[in-house]
Design a protein around this motif. Structure first.
Motif, PDB file in Angstrom:
ATOM      1  N   ILE A 179      -1.861   6.052  -2.361  1.00 38.58           N
ATOM      2  CA  ILE A 179      -2.966   4.855  -2.594  1.00 38.58           C
ATOM      3  C   ILE A 179      -3.155   3.773  -1.601  1.00 38.58           C
ATOM      4  N   ARG A 185       3.683   9.039  -3.707  1.00 37.75           N
ATOM      5  CA  ARG A 185       1.835   8.091  -4.207  1.00 37.75           C
ATOM      6  C   ARG A 185       1.694   6.561  -3.435  1.00 37.75           C
ATOM      7  N   ILE A 214      -8.671   6.413  -9.080  1.00 36.53           N
ATOM      8  CA  ILE A 214      -7.044   6.969  -7.552  1.00 36.53           C
ATOM      9  C   ILE A 214      -6.018   7.425  -9.057  1.00 36.53           C
ATOM     10  N   VAL A 261      -0.582   4.510 -11.457  1.00 34.62           N
ATOM     11  CA  VAL A 261      -1.142   3.877 -10.878  1.00 34.62           C
ATOM     12  C   VAL A 261      -1.023   2.056 -10.271  1.00 34.62           C
TER      13      VAL A 261
END
Length: 233
Positions: free
Chosen positions: A10, A6, A26, A37
């Motif tokens: 990102i 992740r 996102i 997030v």
């Protein structure tokens, strides 16, 4: 999706964005919660990744930060483009989406002359595409292979006989007509192949075969060698 993946995703999303990206945007792309997030962005900022912004407004990656460059020749780039196109023929929905993300990342990272290779769209993979397996999620199978988790199958063989199997999946082979799961079958106590189009249900068991995958794959490979020797005798 694991946290390390992740965090990388990102960074890639922010690198390719031309305007601030909200946490909700996102989260939608990564299929996680907005709260996850926000935690991940805070973790990246703690690692001195220059992300600026705030909740509800959006985030940007400050200019000057980049990942290591991708050094591809023209021929290597063409090989990657064609390989990604071939994934369209697997019937694996998650892999097809991943291929699109890889293409976008490469386009955002390579120098302009190589980017033209992608933009030209001159390489194509043609032919029959395998249908998506309706009763089985191939992404689940790939994760079970990586994590060494047993799966429970409702399977119907070529004669139409139904059985329930507990398997230890060790490989996944993509053919034109269907995917093929290679696994140790606990019912047969041997390596067996299971066609995805004959699987009526597939569920994780929460049971593991940690540390056994490499040994089972070696048994599988040894089976090839035995068959080859018999054929040549």
């Amino acid at each position: 999706m694991r946290k390390a993946s992740r965090l990388f995703e990102i960074i890639q999303i922010l690198r390719l964005a031309k305007r601030p990206v909200t946490g909700a945007d996102i989260a939608g792309q990564l299929e996680v919660t907005v709260r996850s997030v926000y935690r991940d962005i805070a973790a990246l900022q703690a690692m001195r990744v220059p992300i600026e912004g705030e909740r509800g407004i959006g985030y940007i990656l400050r200019p000057g930060f980049d990942l290591p460059p991708l050094m591809f020749s023209i021929e290597e780039m063409e090989a990657i483009v064609l390989s990604l196109a071939l994934l369209e023929r697997t019937g694996d929905a998650e892999l097809k989406q991943a291929a699109k993300r890889v293409t976008a990342k490469i386009a955002g990272a390579v120098p302009p002359p190589l980017r033209q290779t992608l933009d030209a769209n001159a390489l194509h993979a043609w032919g029959f595409a395998a249908p998506s397996a309706s009763a089985i999620d191939l992404a689940l199978v790939r994760r079970a292979i990586r994590d060494e988790e047993k799966l429970e199958l409702a399977y119907r063989d070529e004669l139409g006989r139904a059985t329930e199997r507990i398997i230890r999946p060790i490989a996944l082979i993509y053919y034109a007509e269907a995917a093929n799961i290679v696994a140790w079958c606990e019912l047969r106590q041997a390596i067996r192949n299971f066609r995805s189009d004959r699987i009526e249900d597939c569920q994780p068991t929460g049971l593991w075969f940690k540390g056994e995958g490499d040994g089972l794959r070696q048994i599988w490979v040894n089976g090839w060698q035995t068959n080859a020797s018999t054929a040549n005798a």
